[in-house]
Design a protein around this motif. Sequence first.
Motif, PDB file in Angstrom:
ATOM      1  N   MET A 159       0.824  -1.210   0.000  1.00 59.25           N
ATOM      2  CA  MET A 159       0.000   0.000   0.000  1.00 59.25           C
ATOM      3  C   MET A 159       0.861   1.264   0.000  1.00 59.25           C
ATOM      4  O   MET A 159       0.472   2.288  -0.574  1.00 59.25           O
ATOM      5  N   ASP A 160       2.041   1.215   0.622  1.00 58.00           N
ATOM      6  CA  ASP A 160       2.965   2.351   0.552  1.00 58.00           C
ATOM      7  C   ASP A 160       3.428   2.579  -0.883  1.00 58.00           C
ATOM      8  O   ASP A 160       3.539   3.721  -1.350  1.00 58.00           O
ATOM      9  N   ALA A 161       3.711   1.488  -1.587  1.00 55.48           N
ATOM     10  CA  ALA A 161       4.253   1.585  -2.945  1.00 55.48           C
ATOM     11  C   ALA A 161       3.251   2.185  -3.918  1.00 55.48           C
ATOM     12  O   ALA A 161       3.635   2.928  -4.831  1.00 55.48           O
ATOM     13  N   VAL A 162       1.946   1.879  -3.748  1.00 52.99           N
ATOM     14  CA  VAL A 162       0.957   2.334  -4.728  1.00 52.99           C
ATOM     15  C   VAL A 162       0.556   3.794  -4.507  1.00 52.99           C
ATOM     16  O   VAL A 162      -0.152   4.364  -5.336  1.00 52.99           O
ATOM     17  N   LYS A 163       1.016   4.412  -3.420  1.00 53.49           N
ATOM     18  CA  LYS A 163       0.668   5.813  -3.176  1.00 53.49           C
ATOM     19  C   LYS A 163       1.322   6.744  -4.191  1.00 53.49           C
ATOM     20  O   LYS A 163       0.771   7.785  -4.531  1.00 53.49           O
ATOM     21  N   GLN A 164       2.511   6.373  -4.672  1.00 58.48           N
ATOM     22  CA  GLN A 164       3.201   7.195  -5.666  1.00 58.48           C
ATOM     23  C   GLN A 164       3.958   6.284  -6.616  1.00 58.48           C
ATOM     24  O   GLN A 164       4.818   5.511  -6.207  1.00 58.48           O
ATOM     25  N   GLY A 165       3.629   6.403  -7.888  1.00 64.68           N
ATOM     26  CA  GLY A 165       4.244   5.550  -8.888  1.00 64.68           C
ATOM     27  C   GLY A 165       5.623   6.022  -9.302  1.00 64.68           C
ATOM     28  O   GLY A 165       6.157   7.011  -8.785  1.00 64.68           O
ATOM     29  N   VAL A 166       6.201   5.320 -10.287  1.00 64.44           N
ATOM     30  CA  VAL A 166       7.576   5.586 -10.708  1.00 64.44           C
ATOM     31  C   VAL A 166       7.648   6.221 -12.096  1.00 64.44           C
ATOM     32  O   VAL A 166       8.711   6.664 -12.519  1.00 64.44           O
ATOM     33  N   GLN A 222       8.091  -1.365  -6.550  1.00 57.52           N
ATOM     34  CA  GLN A 222       8.641  -0.241  -7.302  1.00 57.52           C
ATOM     35  C   GLN A 222       9.687  -0.695  -8.316  1.00 57.52           C
ATOM     36  O   GLN A 222       9.694  -0.239  -9.465  1.00 57.52           O
ATOM     37  N   ASN A 223      10.582  -1.607  -7.919  1.00 54.51           N
ATOM     38  CA  ASN A 223      11.609  -2.093  -8.846  1.00 54.51           C
ATOM     39  C   ASN A 223      10.996  -2.865 -10.002  1.00 54.51           C
ATOM     40  O   ASN A 223      11.444  -2.755 -11.153  1.00 54.51           O
ATOM     41  N   SER A 224       9.941  -3.651  -9.715  1.00 56.28           N
ATOM     42  CA  SER A 224       9.302  -4.440 -10.774  1.00 56.28           C
ATOM     43  C   SER A 224       8.665  -3.530 -11.813  1.00 56.28           C
ATOM     44  O   SER A 224       8.748  -3.797 -13.015  1.00 56.28           O
ATOM     45  N   MET A 225       8.037  -2.441 -11.367  1.00 54.28           N
ATOM     46  CA  MET A 225       7.391  -1.539 -12.313  1.00 54.28           C
ATOM     47  C   MET A 225       8.422  -0.754 -13.129  1.00 54.28           C
ATOM     48  O   MET A 225       8.185  -0.403 -14.286  1.00 54.28           O
ATOM     49  N   ARG A 226       9.594  -0.490 -12.550  1.00 56.51           N
ATOM     50  CA  ARG A 226      10.646   0.204 -13.305  1.00 56.51           C
ATOM     51  C   ARG A 226      11.194  -0.666 -14.434  1.00 56.51           C
ATOM     52  O   ARG A 226      11.681  -0.149 -15.436  1.00 56.51           O
ATOM     53  N   GLU A 227      11.119  -1.977 -14.266  1.00 57.00           N
ATOM     54  CA  GLU A 227      11.698  -2.893 -15.252  1.00 57.00           C
ATOM     55  C   GLU A 227      10.743  -3.223 -16.394  1.00 57.00           C
ATOM     56  O   GLU A 227      11.105  -3.948 -17.315  1.00 57.00           O
ATOM     57  N   ILE A 228       9.502  -2.693 -16.348  1.00 57.84           N
ATOM     58  CA  ILE A 228       8.532  -2.989 -17.402  1.00 57.84           C
ATOM     59  C   ILE A 228       8.979  -2.356 -18.710  1.00 57.84           C
ATOM     60  O   ILE A 228       9.371  -1.187 -18.758  1.00 57.84           O
ATOM     61  N   ALA A 229       8.914  -3.129 -19.785  1.00 59.25           N
ATOM     62  CA  ALA A 229       9.329  -2.611 -21.094  1.00 59.25           C
ATOM     63  C   ALA A 229       8.371  -1.544 -21.595  1.00 59.25           C
ATOM     64  O   ALA A 229       8.788  -0.524 -22.142  1.00 59.25           O
ATOM     65  N   ILE A 262       5.242   8.793 -13.577  1.00 58.79           N
ATOM     66  CA  ILE A 262       4.935  10.227 -13.561  1.00 58.79           C
ATOM     67  C   ILE A 262       4.586  10.708 -12.150  1.00 58.79           C
ATOM     68  O   ILE A 262       4.054  11.799 -11.965  1.00 58.79           O
ATOM     69  N   GLY A 263       4.866   9.879 -11.155  1.00 62.50           N
ATOM     70  CA  GLY A 263       4.639  10.273  -9.772  1.00 62.50           C
ATOM     71  C   GLY A 263       3.197  10.238  -9.314  1.00 62.50           C
ATOM     72  O   GLY A 263       2.875  10.772  -8.256  1.00 62.50           O
ATOM     73  N   GLN A 264       2.303   9.587 -10.091  1.00 58.32           N
ATOM     74  CA  GLN A 264       0.893   9.476  -9.711  1.00 58.32           C
ATOM     75  C   GLN A 264       0.629   8.150  -8.997  1.00 58.32           C
ATOM     76  O   GLN A 264       1.498   7.266  -8.957  1.00 58.32           O
ATOM     77  N   LYS A 265      -0.556   8.009  -8.444  1.00 57.83           N
ATOM     78  CA  LYS A 265      -0.900   6.785  -7.734  1.00 57.83           C
ATOM     79  C   LYS A 265      -0.941   5.590  -8.685  1.00 57.83           C
ATOM     80  O   LYS A 265      -1.207   5.740  -9.874  1.00 57.83           O
ATOM     81  N   ILE A 266      -0.693   4.414  -8.134  1.00 61.46           N
ATOM     82  CA  ILE A 266      -0.778   3.167  -8.900  1.00 61.46           C
ATOM     83  C   ILE A 266      -2.137   2.543  -8.639  1.00 61.46           C
ATOM     84  O   ILE A 266      -2.614   2.499  -7.506  1.00 61.46           O
ATOM     85  N   SER A 267      -2.783   2.066  -9.695  1.00 67.03           N
ATOM     86  CA  SER A 267      -4.070   1.379  -9.529  1.00 67.03           C
ATOM     87  C   SER A 267      -4.170   0.265 -10.559  1.00 67.03           C
ATOM     88  O   SER A 267      -3.320   0.128 -11.441  1.00 67.03           O
ATOM     89  N   GLY A 268      -5.241  -0.540 -10.451  1.00 67.93           N
ATOM     90  CA  GLY A 268      -5.437  -1.637 -11.387  1.00 67.93           C
ATOM     91  C   GLY A 268      -4.368  -2.695 -11.263  1.00 67.93           C
ATOM     92  O   GLY A 268      -3.893  -3.231 -12.271  1.00 67.93           O
TER      93      GLY A 268
END
Length: 757
Positions: free
Chosen positions: A603-610, A647-654, A612-618
């Motif tokens: 829940m901490d991770a989804v508060k701010q994405g990697v 956060q690291n997993s989302m940074r590695e998305i192609a 554009i800095g917006q929340k993570i959802s879906g």
Amino acid sequence: MIQIQLIQGVTYLAYYMKCLHTFPSCVNIVRYRWVHLYRQVELYSTKQQTELVGNGNLIERTRNIGISAHIDSGKTTVSERILFYSGRISEMHEVKGKDHVGATMDSMELERQRGITIQSAATQVEWKDHCLNLIDTPGHVDFTIEVERALRVLDSAVLVLCGVGGVQSQTHTVDRQMRRYQIPHLAFINKLDRTGADPDRVIKQMKAKLGHNAAALHVPIGLEQNFTGIADVISMKAYYFDGAYGEVVREESIPYDLQDICEARYLELLEALANVDEQIGELFLEEKYPSQELLKSSIRRATISRKFVPVVLGSALKNKGIQPLLDCVLDYMPNPREVDNWARLEDDNGKVQKYKMETDPSKSFVGLAFKIEMGRYGQLTYLRVYQGTLKKGMWLLNTRSKKRIRVPRSVLMHADKMQDIQTAESGAICAMFGVECRSGDTFVSEESPPYSMESIHVPEPVISQALKLKFESESKKLSRGLWRFQLEDPTFRVEYNEESRETIISGMGELHLDIYVQRLRNEFDCHVNKQNPQVAYRETISDSIEFSHIHKKQTGGAGQYASVKGRLIPLLGEDNQKVIFDDRTIGNNIPREFIPAIEKGFMDAVKQGVYIGQKISGIKMMLDDGKAHLVDSSELAFRIASRTAVQNSMREIAVPRILEPIMTVEISAPVEFQGEIQNTITKKRGTITGTDSTEGYFILECEVPLKEMFGYSTTLRSMTQGKGEYSMEFLRYDFLPIMIQEQLMAVYQKELEEKKK
């Protein structure tokens, strides 16, 4: 209350009788005052009898109703007429009146300035020995939370439709809200005096667009400028509304040229009821006509069970049709005992069970706080009493906070005015003063189990703006105002961005935020300006990702160790605004006491994405396995490991993905501008979903990204010579085009680099 009205009635009558010799035109007013005074005497007598008969009778003669509709359909004007004809007020005022007074239910200064309803307002009126608790709700989608919490506690509603506009965008929203809370309702087709009014077309739209099994109980006597009254297809009587204020209802035979139409509407009514009511169905098949009593009881059963929507007609502005509307509310809307209300109770094992509330004043007390208002004298809490009796001075338990509170003062509301009461029984809508709580809290008496009523649906904000103070010395005023607005309105959110040092406010639309900025200036003398609006984008993934992360840190003494392994799975469609944690671990590789810490890290991770800095959802986090250390593992270690893994997993998305809010937009303008408006919508990445036209105007229904709608009101006005108008509401989140997404990501990365320098 009625005693005061009796004294006022005698005073008004004496004054007008004195003027009658000098001004003979006062005769209509004098006639109305006699009728008004007689009605108050009758109501006073009834109230005295009620106290002798007992409370059970009063509950069955109570109706809790809301007035809901699309913006500018005439809700507040209908409410004003109801107050006047019931004797609650002595003079009528218009929403945009020339006397600068404004409608009674629009008590806020901003409402009177702008001519719109911003906050829902409650009152109580008496009509033909019945008590009506009435809530007038806003029509603009930006204030949809006011409609949500009103419908949550009401037993029934009146859906007001414009005789020209018919079923419009916000009508769909209100209808969905009524379905969500299972609210039976009747429809009132208003503004039949306007050019282009067509009640038959509106009823067809109700059937086609809303899926209502609807039929008219009235036939209009004339339309547009020739609208003079209504014909009742049940009693087969014509009703005209005479007097200076339409206060004298004159009953006559139906005009000869309308008899065939009334008979046809009567058969349509029987056919609609025959499909949902067995008694009428049997008579219909036998080609027999039911008695008036049987027909009315059938309409009542079908309406309460939400299988039928009766439709009545009128023009509130021209003082026609309101008294029959009130009669229909008494005849066809449920009393509090005819509505099932359920509370939840969690047992010692964590299992939740449902219990039906009994509308009985002698039972233990259960009530729901559905609205909060902060004023100069403290907090005002609006309350619906579902069971038992609220008494001044009694002790209650807030089942959310587990705090005991004492009721220092209880009142009945009349817009912004209050009347002190000692008790409020089952089915009542009242308010408490000086009680700290939140909107949606449940209160029970000390002897009652800690029930919890169903919460109120709160939609997520879709737009954000930064606030900038002109004078830093006013920061305390700003904080006080924003704290108050957040407490009153769950859809209004405030956060402070540490990096940019900006106060960010979020809400349901530009008008929503405009109103609160204006209130900061008016009510708190706070000189504040808005910055450019920001869209509430959401970051997400489009494919499943496997993650495996070890958090290891060794310092002097005990270190930190935590290992987590699992998958991130996208949630598509209607679930793309959700975030879900799913524990799939087997065995004891991760001790059970660390699982909540892993969820908190997610829940901490989804508060701010990697991106554009917006929340993570879906996104859904499935925890499959992990590892712990006997000494070095802790809740903090697993919380950090979970957050870093996401956060690291989302940074590695192609191919990262960003979601943007899509709005349903309804535009009304003269036909000659249709082509230009459609081209504009296409350029704004909009999709046209439907068109309709009537009397030289067209209605365009489309879906447009919120980002493209900023400033559209100015564009539309200039494009249509000030004749066009539009409304919009949130529909869904959808994927942002890759090109625009890359631009947003590039801007965000540039901002991060500049902050590092």
